[in-house]
Each structure stands twice: as C-alpha cells, then as structure tokens.
Scaffold this active site. Structure first.
Site, PDB file in Angstrom:
ATOM      1  N   GLN A 249       0.837  -1.195   0.000  1.00 20.25           N
ATOM      2  CA  GLN A 249       0.000   0.000   0.000  1.00 20.25           C
ATOM      3  C   GLN A 249       0.876   1.250   0.000  1.00 20.25           C
ATOM      4  O   GLN A 249       2.059   1.185   0.303  1.00 20.25           O
ATOM      5  CB  GLN A 249      -0.935  -0.011   1.215  1.00 20.25           C
ATOM      6  CG  GLN A 249      -1.928  -1.142   1.108  1.00 20.25           C
ATOM      7  CD  GLN A 249      -2.956  -1.155   2.211  1.00 20.25           C
ATOM      8  OE1 GLN A 249      -3.402  -0.127   2.690  1.00 20.25           O
ATOM      9  NE2 GLN A 249      -3.361  -2.349   2.605  1.00 20.25           N
ATOM     10  N   LYS A 265       2.441   7.628   6.082  1.00 16.79           N
ATOM     11  CA  LYS A 265       1.260   6.868   5.700  1.00 16.79           C
ATOM     12  C   LYS A 265       0.077   7.815   5.803  1.00 16.79           C
ATOM     13  O   LYS A 265      -0.162   8.402   6.852  1.00 16.79           O
ATOM     14  CB  LYS A 265       1.063   5.662   6.632  1.00 16.79           C
ATOM     15  CG  LYS A 265       2.133   4.602   6.424  1.00 16.79           C
ATOM     16  CD  LYS A 265       1.759   3.257   6.989  1.00 16.79           C
ATOM     17  CE  LYS A 265       2.900   2.269   6.748  1.00 16.79           C
ATOM     18  NZ  LYS A 265       2.673   0.967   7.386  1.00 16.79           N
ATOM     19  N   GLU A 286      -4.503   0.058   5.204  1.00 20.00           N
ATOM     20  CA  GLU A 286      -3.600   0.542   6.260  1.00 20.00           C
ATOM     21  C   GLU A 286      -4.121   1.853   6.846  1.00 20.00           C
ATOM     22  O   GLU A 286      -4.628   2.711   6.132  1.00 20.00           O
ATOM     23  CB  GLU A 286      -2.195   0.746   5.694  1.00 20.00           C
ATOM     24  CG  GLU A 286      -1.533  -0.562   5.328  1.00 20.00           C
ATOM     25  CD  GLU A 286      -0.019  -0.479   5.466  1.00 20.00           C
ATOM     26  OE1 GLU A 286       0.438  -0.004   6.519  1.00 20.00           O
ATOM     27  OE2 GLU A 286       0.672  -0.855   4.515  1.00 20.00           O
ATOM     28  N   GLN A 369       6.833   8.343  10.472  1.00 22.60           N
ATOM     29  CA  GLN A 369       7.692   7.546  11.346  1.00 22.60           C
ATOM     30  C   GLN A 369       9.136   7.781  10.944  1.00 22.60           C
ATOM     31  O   GLN A 369       9.447   7.855   9.755  1.00 22.60           O
ATOM     32  CB  GLN A 369       7.350   6.062  11.160  1.00 22.60           C
ATOM     33  CG  GLN A 369       8.204   5.128  12.003  1.00 22.60           C
ATOM     34  CD  GLN A 369       7.616   3.731  12.046  1.00 22.60           C
ATOM     35  OE1 GLN A 369       7.247   3.172  11.024  1.00 22.60           O
ATOM     36  NE2 GLN A 369       7.515   3.175  13.238  1.00 22.60           N
ATOM     37  N   VAL A 370      10.002   7.881  11.924  1.00 22.02           N
ATOM     38  CA  VAL A 370      11.402   8.086  11.587  1.00 22.02           C
ATOM     39  C   VAL A 370      11.915   6.846  10.853  1.00 22.02           C
ATOM     40  O   VAL A 370      11.609   5.721  11.235  1.00 22.02           O
ATOM     41  CB  VAL A 370      12.244   8.390  12.845  1.00 22.02           C
ATOM     42  CG1 VAL A 370      12.345   7.201  13.776  1.00 22.02           C
ATOM     43  CG2 VAL A 370      13.645   8.847  12.453  1.00 22.02           C
ATOM     44  N   LEU A 371      12.647   7.069   9.776  1.00 24.34           N
ATOM     45  CA  LEU A 371      13.208   5.941   9.024  1.00 24.34           C
ATOM     46  C   LEU A 371      14.595   5.647   9.556  1.00 24.34           C
ATOM     47  O   LEU A 371      15.444   6.523   9.601  1.00 24.34           O
ATOM     48  CB  LEU A 371      13.327   6.311   7.548  1.00 24.34           C
ATOM     49  CG  LEU A 371      12.319   5.781   6.558  1.00 24.34           C
ATOM     50  CD1 LEU A 371      12.824   6.036   5.156  1.00 24.34           C
ATOM     51  CD2 LEU A 371      12.035   4.298   6.732  1.00 24.34           C
ATOM     52  N   LEU A 372      14.820   4.416   9.928  1.00 25.65           N
ATOM     53  CA  LEU A 372      16.156   4.024  10.381  1.00 25.65           C
ATOM     54  C   LEU A 372      16.994   3.701   9.143  1.00 25.65           C
ATOM     55  O   LEU A 372      16.443   3.390   8.085  1.00 25.65           O
ATOM     56  CB  LEU A 372      16.046   2.813  11.304  1.00 25.65           C
ATOM     57  CG  LEU A 372      15.312   3.083  12.615  1.00 25.65           C
ATOM     58  CD1 LEU A 372      15.110   1.796  13.390  1.00 25.65           C
ATOM     59  CD2 LEU A 372      16.062   4.096  13.465  1.00 25.65           C
ATOM     60  N   ASP A 438      -0.896  -9.050  11.069  1.00 19.03           N
ATOM     61  CA  ASP A 438      -0.100  -8.892   9.850  1.00 19.03           C
ATOM     62  C   ASP A 438       1.402  -8.990  10.133  1.00 19.03           C
ATOM     63  O   ASP A 438       2.200  -8.349   9.476  1.00 19.03           O
ATOM     64  CB  ASP A 438      -0.450  -7.520   9.253  1.00 19.03           C
ATOM     65  CG  ASP A 438       0.104  -7.326   7.860  1.00 19.03           C
ATOM     66  OD1 ASP A 438       0.271  -8.325   7.159  1.00 19.03           O
ATOM     67  OD2 ASP A 438       0.373  -6.174   7.485  1.00 19.03           O
ATOM     68  N   ASP A 458       5.580  -1.477  10.952  1.00 19.78           N
ATOM     69  CA  ASP A 458       4.459  -1.815  10.097  1.00 19.78           C
ATOM     70  C   ASP A 458       3.215  -2.234  10.884  1.00 19.78           C
ATOM     71  O   ASP A 458       2.880  -3.409  10.973  1.00 19.78           O
ATOM     72  CB  ASP A 458       4.870  -2.944   9.133  1.00 19.78           C
ATOM     73  CG  ASP A 458       4.325  -2.688   7.737  1.00 19.78           C
ATOM     74  OD1 ASP A 458       3.506  -1.770   7.604  1.00 19.78           O
ATOM     75  OD2 ASP A 458       4.720  -3.399   6.797  1.00 19.78           O
TER      76      ASP A 458
END
Ligand SMILES: *[C@@H]1O[C@H](CO)[C@@H](O)[C@H](O)[C@H]1NC(C)=O
Ligand SMILES: *[C@@H]1O[C@H](CO)[C@@H](O)[C@H](O)[C@H]1NC(C)=O
Ligand SMILES: *[C@@H]1O[C@H](CO)[C@@H](O)[C@H](O)[C@H]1NC(C)=O
Ligand SMILES: *[C@@H]1O[C@H](CO)[C@@H](O)[C@H](O)[C@H]1NC(C)=O
Ligand SMILES: *[C@@H]1O[C@H](CO)[C@@H](O)[C@H](O)[C@H]1NC(C)=O
Ligand SMILES: *[C@@H]1O[C@H](CO)[C@@H](O)[C@H](O)[C@H]1NC(C)=O
Ligand SMILES: *[C@@H]1O[C@H](CO)[C@@H](O)[C@H](O)[C@H]1NC(C)=O
Ligand SMILES: *[C@@H]1O[C@H](CO)[C@@H](O)[C@H](O)[C@H]1NC(C)=O
Length: 555
Positions: A249, A265, A286, A369-372, A438, A458
């Site tokens: 998605q 998202k 989502e 959301q913070v991306l690692l 999920d 997620d």
C-alpha cells in the site's frame, strides 16, 4: 404639568431597566461562551456509523466523522476469564519464583537427546531442521512422513518435558555468555563508514539521534534527541517526497532537514472504521492512526521497540506534489471536487477509486515515522515469523493445525535457543493488544550481533477491530508457554496503572492529532491485557511458574 414629566421619568427609568437587562444578558452570553469551549447543542449530530462501515464508503471519509465517533457501540469490559485477585496471585507467584534459586523445574532424562527427537519427528528424511527461509515450511511438510492427524502421537509428553528442560538450559547458557555484552549504539556502527564516505553527516542532528538507538531500545525517552526528533517529523520542511519501492500500500519517504527521513502513511479511513468481517488481514486497508497508536502502546509498555511516529497535517500541494519525484508526481490529479489527489503505485488501493485526496482543499493528515538506516549502511535481519499467517484465503498455516508446532518447529531450532524465543513472546503479547494479524516477519538490526532486540515496524493494519479479540495472535504463548520475567513485571505494572489510561494520557500529551484511539479501542486494550494474563495462568497451571517464566537477562 406634572404628568408629562412623570411620564418622561417613567420612560427613562423603563429604558434604563431594559438597557441594563440587555447588558446583563449580553454580558452573560459573552461570559459563558468564553468559559465553555463549545456549546455542544449547536453542533449537528454526525451520522451514526453502522457497526461495519463498508470500505468503499469509509475510505477517504472526512475527518470530522471520526472525531465525533459515536458511543453507541460502547462495549462492556468483559470477555476475559481471569479475576483481578488471580492476577495479583500470579504476580506474587512469579515474583517469588524469580527470587528462589532452584535451577530447572524438570528432571533430565540422560537417554533423551535433541538429535534423537529431531530424527524421530522427521524420520531421518532431513537433517537441516534448523534451516529457515520462506519456503522452508512447505519443504519440511513434504519431508515429513507423518501427517497432521498423527503428529500428536509423535511428540510425547516425555519429549515435551525434556525439550522444555533443554530450552531452559539453553537460555541459561545464552544468558551467561552474553551477560557482559556492552550496549552498542547505531551511531557507533555508522560512524566509521560515514567518516569515510560522507563526513558531513556526522555533524547532523540525525546522527546525534542515531547515538540514542541501541541494541536494546530504538529510542530513549529521556534524551533531548528524542524530543527534537518529533519537531523534525512534525514540522520539518519536506525537501523530497518519494514512493517507498516495496510495500503493498502507498507509503511515501519524506526527506526532512538535518539528515532525517520520515515514512508517511496518509489518512485513509476514519478512526471508528472497523475491518469488515469478510475482509482478510492481508487485504485490510492501512490506517495512519494505527501506526501512531501502536507507537504509544509500545512506549507505555516500556519496550521502546517501535521507531517513533507522530501525526502531521500536510498541505498536499506544497508538501507532497511540489516535492514529489517525477514518478509520484505523475500519479497526481484533480478530483471532480477540485481536491488534489494522488494514486501512487502499489498492489492494494493504488487506483483512482482509492486515491489519497486532500480534504478539504489541500489538507491531508498522515503519520510520519522516523526511518532508520537501511542497507547497505546497516544490515537488517528479516526473519520469517514462524507463526505467520498463510496469506491465502484458502490455505491454513501449519501452526493452525498442529498443537505441537512449538515443540516440533521452534524449540528444536537453534535460531531460537537464545533471546529470540522470548522476544517472539513479547511480540505476540504486543500484537495481541494492538490486534495485529499482519506480522509476517520479525526485524532486527543484525549489525548489533546476537544480543539485540526486535524492532517492531508496520502496524498500519493493527487496531482493525475493537469488538473482537483474535486469540490466535497469542498462539506462540499458548503453544510454547514461555515468557520473560521482566515482561510479566512490565505488563503487571501497566495493568495496575490502567493501560488505557496511560495510553490516552500519552496520546493527549505527545500527539497533535485528535482522538487517535476511540474509546472502544481503549476498552479493548484493557480487556486484551487481562486475556494475556489468563493465557499465562493457563500455562502456569500446566508447567508451573518456573517452567514457564524465564530470565534471559534482558530487561
Ligand atoms: C536416524 O535417526 C536415528 C535416531 O532417531 C539415528 O540413530 C540414525 O543414525 C539416523 N540415521 C540417519 C541415516 O540419519
Ligand atoms: C520411518 O519411516 C518408515 C516408513 O517410511 C518406518 O518403517 C520407520 O519405522 C520410521 N522410523 C522411525 C524412527 O519413525
Ligand atoms: C494420516 O494418518 C492417518 C493415520 O495416523 C491415516 O489414517 C490417514 O489416512 C493419513 N492421512 C493422509 C492424508 O495421509
Ligand atoms: C545484552 O546486552 C545488554 C547491553 O547491550 C546487556 O546489558 C545484557 O547484559 C546483555 N546480555 C543479556 C543476557 O541480556
Ligand atoms: C562539524 O561542525 C563543526 C563546527 O560546527 C566543524 O568545525 C567541523 O569541521 C564539522 N565537521 C565535519 C566533519 O564537517
Ligand atoms: C497549500 O500550498 C499551495 C501551494 O504552495 C498554496 O497555494 C495553498 O494556499 C496552500 N494551502 C493551504 C491551505 O495553506
Ligand atoms: C472546480 O473548478 C472549476 C474551475 O475552477 C469550476 O468551474 C468548478 O465549478 C469547480 N468544481 C467544484 C465542484 O467546485
Ligand atoms: C550468534 O549466534 C549464532 C548462533 O545462533 C552463532 O553462530 C554466532 O557465533 C553468534 N555470534 C556471536 C557474535 O556471538
């Protein structure tokens, strides 16, 4: 002569009275309208949603609908079979078991060995029982001589006892080996490569943040980096918006100032939308609010394993369309209502009928959301969850039909003879609380080595239903009957303080978007926490406290 004057005085007096009355009323109206924020009567009641809002009418529905979520579906606190007294009792039992130093609750049979057991259940047809990949399940199924109806006869009660003994011993060994591990930060891991390839990034606020990400926790709520992080996620100017390449998605990667990246998202359905009962988990839409809520639940539980997420209001034109890469920009269009919309490219809900639209006007709500860091900067381990669902409308997964699944697949697997076993139980408890079906993979940063916790990402499909508790999410706990002492303690502490109270307080204090969890979901998380205790109670009744609870040294 007197009468006209009297009349004049009378009318002046009358006029004064009227005037003061008018003033009084006006003053009061002003006074009350300033002290009372909203005169409720003047707002027209929103339409009351039916229990199941069909996806086609819920998707992209305006926000106002959820903020006024109706109370008619209020559920009573029911459904868990455990009493408050029993939870207290369990807590005392667990506490005293942790303090006494009797080693292993089972007696060992020296003629039993793991190899023999593995040989027996696989009947020597395979000897790489511990190799796991996405197709391992089906290969192994073929390799087995017996079918699911006679599985139960293969693994005897004696085998189970010996296996449990074996696991307890393996965990104790693991603990001993890793007791003195040092805390490693993501910053430590990144430093050398960055210094060589891109030294400017060492000077960013983002790099400061990575120094607070450790092998045990993905953020530190007491650090200033944690507080600053949210400012970037929530208000940082977006320099580029790009679609996340994988994913079923729409998800958008946002480039933010000072080296940060965020995963957006967008709003899709109102907060009181429930997954229609005929929808499978894998086609569920989502929800941005579920991502936000999952972060807060994890934080309140004290795991700190969900990378920080916050809600954000976007100007879809300025923040996304004008910053979009050409591919994403190509999927933008203006709807008949003159709203800016985009489709994106993905396998579910990325068509004109399910487009993401600014509403009203350019207004778009979403979670960021913070991306690692991802490979090649940092190596991730993506473990197929042994209790993953079949992702098929016709097939069942092995664990759904085999009550000995934990003994025959997990306990014999070397990968689980360490903290991962209990990490999986923690994850099951968390997923059950948030209603997440999920969880197909477990993720962790393998660059941290063996003593590292899972990172939960997620959760867009969690909080799908509040009127139903899917007990199958607890299957790992029910099957394996292992649990971490410290997690038990943590759950108990939160239970005493009221999980829903803590979660709504956390949302109120740290989240800008309103009513992320409607009351029905808050009721549900309290109920589910009790159900977890009921499951542990059942395990303890069979295997005793010391047989179930394990101290692997992880807090
Ligand atoms: C088969 O398993 C048994 C134990 O159950 C073991 O003694 C034997 O060596 C195994 N044979 C082969 C060919 O792996
Ligand atoms: C393995 O399977 C064969 C038949 O395929 C059977 O005769 C034999 O007894 C089995 N061995 C064990 C150890 O179960
Ligand atoms: C499964 O095993 C039982 C005996 O334990 C047998 O009666 C049955 O036919 C087997 N089923 C299949 C599909 O092989
Ligand atoms: C794992 O690592 C942490 C810190 O990195 C350490 O405190 C702990 O003792 C280690 N070992 C175990 C068994 O928890
Ligand atoms: C980082 O910034 C400081 C001053 O702010 C500067 O002296 C230093 O050279 C910078 N380092 C790098 C690697 O850019
Ligand atoms: C959103 O951004 C566009 C383009 O910068 C601007 O024209 C519009 O007024 C903005 N809308 C709002 C509500 O601020
Ligand atoms: C959309 O904009 C066009 C041109 O500006 C206008 O003619 C039309 O009435 C608008 N439609 C709506 C639903 O506002
Ligand atoms: C991590 O565990 C695996 C087995 O699970 C082992 O082979 C490996 O040597 C361990 N690595 C470290 C650094 O301890």
């Amino acid at each position: 002569m007197r009468y006209p004057r009297l009349r004049l005085r009378c009318s002046i007096l009358f006029g004064l009275i009227i005037l003061s009355l008018f003033c009084f009323v006006t003053f009061n109206t002003i006074l009350w309208s300033t002290t009372e924020p909203e005169p409720q009567e003047h707002i027209p009641q929103p339409p009351k949603p039916p229990v199941d809002i069909p996806l086609w009418s819920a998707i992209g529905h305006e926000n106002i609908y959820d903020i006024k979520a109706t109370k008619i579906l209020k559920l009573t606190n029911h459904a868990s079979s455990i009493t408050g007294e029993r939870i207290e009792e369990l807590y005392q039992l667990v506490r005293s078991a942790k303090d006494d130093h009797v080693k292993n609750p089972y007696s060992r049979d020296s003629t039993w060995s793991l190899e023999k057991f593995v040989g027996k259940i696989f009947n020597n047809t395979t000897n790489d029982a511990s190799k796991r990949d996405d197709t391992a399940d089906s290969n192994r199924k073929k390799a087995r001589k017996h079918n699911s109806t006679n599985v139960d006869e293969t693994t005897t009660e004696h085998d189970k006892k010996q296996l449990r003994y074996f696991i307890h011993r393996a965990m104790a060994k693991w603990k001993k080996r890793h007791l003195n591990d040092k805390i490693i930060t993501l910053g430590d891991l990144l430093h050398d490569t960055l210094a060589q390839d891109d030294p400017k990034r060492l000077n960013t606020t983002w790099f400061q943040f990575t120094k607070t990400v450790t092998n045990l926790r993905v953020y530190n709520i007491y650090s200033s980096e944690y507080t600053n992080l949210f400012k970037y996620l929530q208000y940082g100017e977006i320099t580029e918006a790009n679609e996340m390449p994988q994913g079923t998605q729409i998800k958008i990667i946002l480039d933010l100032p000072n080296g940060f990246q965020g995963l957006l998202k967008p709003f899709r359905v109102p907060r009181n939308y429930q997954t229609p009962s005929d929808h499978f988990y894998f086609s569920d839409v989502e929800r941005h609010h579920a991502e936000i809520a999952a972060f807060h639940v994890d934080k309140v539980l004290g795991f700190n394993r969900v990378p920080p997420v916050i809600g954000r209001i976007f100007n879809i034109t300025k923040d996304i369309r004008e910053k979009a890469t050409s591919e994403l920009a190509g999927s933008f269009f203006i709807s008949p209502a003159n709203n800016t919309c985009f489709r994106g490219h993905c396998s579910y809900y990325c068509d004109t009928g399910h487009a993401v639209c600014g509403k009203p006007g350019d207004h778009l709500e979403g979670s960021v959301q913070v991306l690692l860091p991802r490979p090649p900067e940092i190596d991730w381990q993506k473990l197929t969850h042994p209790y993953r669902r079949s992702y098929s409308s016709t097939k069942k997964a092995d664990w759904e039909t085999n009550e000995n699944y934990c003994y025959e697949y997990i306990m014999i697997d070397e990968d689980y003879h360490n903290r991962l076993m209990l990490d999986m139980m923690d994850l099951a408890a968390f997923d059950f609380i948030i209603g997440n079906l999920d969880r197909h993979h477990m993720m962790r940063i393998s660059s941290f080595g063996n003593n590292t916790s899972l990172i939960y990402v997620d959760h867009g499909r969690s909080f799908g239903r509040y009127d139903y508790d899917d007990l199958s999410i607890l299957t790992p706990i029910r099957h394996c009957c292992f649990f971490r002492y410290t997690t038990f303690k943590r759950l108990y502490r939160v239970y005493k303080q009221g999980l829903s109270k803590l979660v709504s307080k956390s949302l109120k204090n740290f989240e800008g978007l309103q009513m992320i969890l409607i009351d029905e979901h808050l009721t549900a998380i309290d109920r589910r926490l009790e159900i977890i205790f009921a499951h542990l109670d059942a395990c303890i009744k069979i295997y005793t406290v010391k047989g179930v609870m394990i101290d692997d040294g992880i807090d």
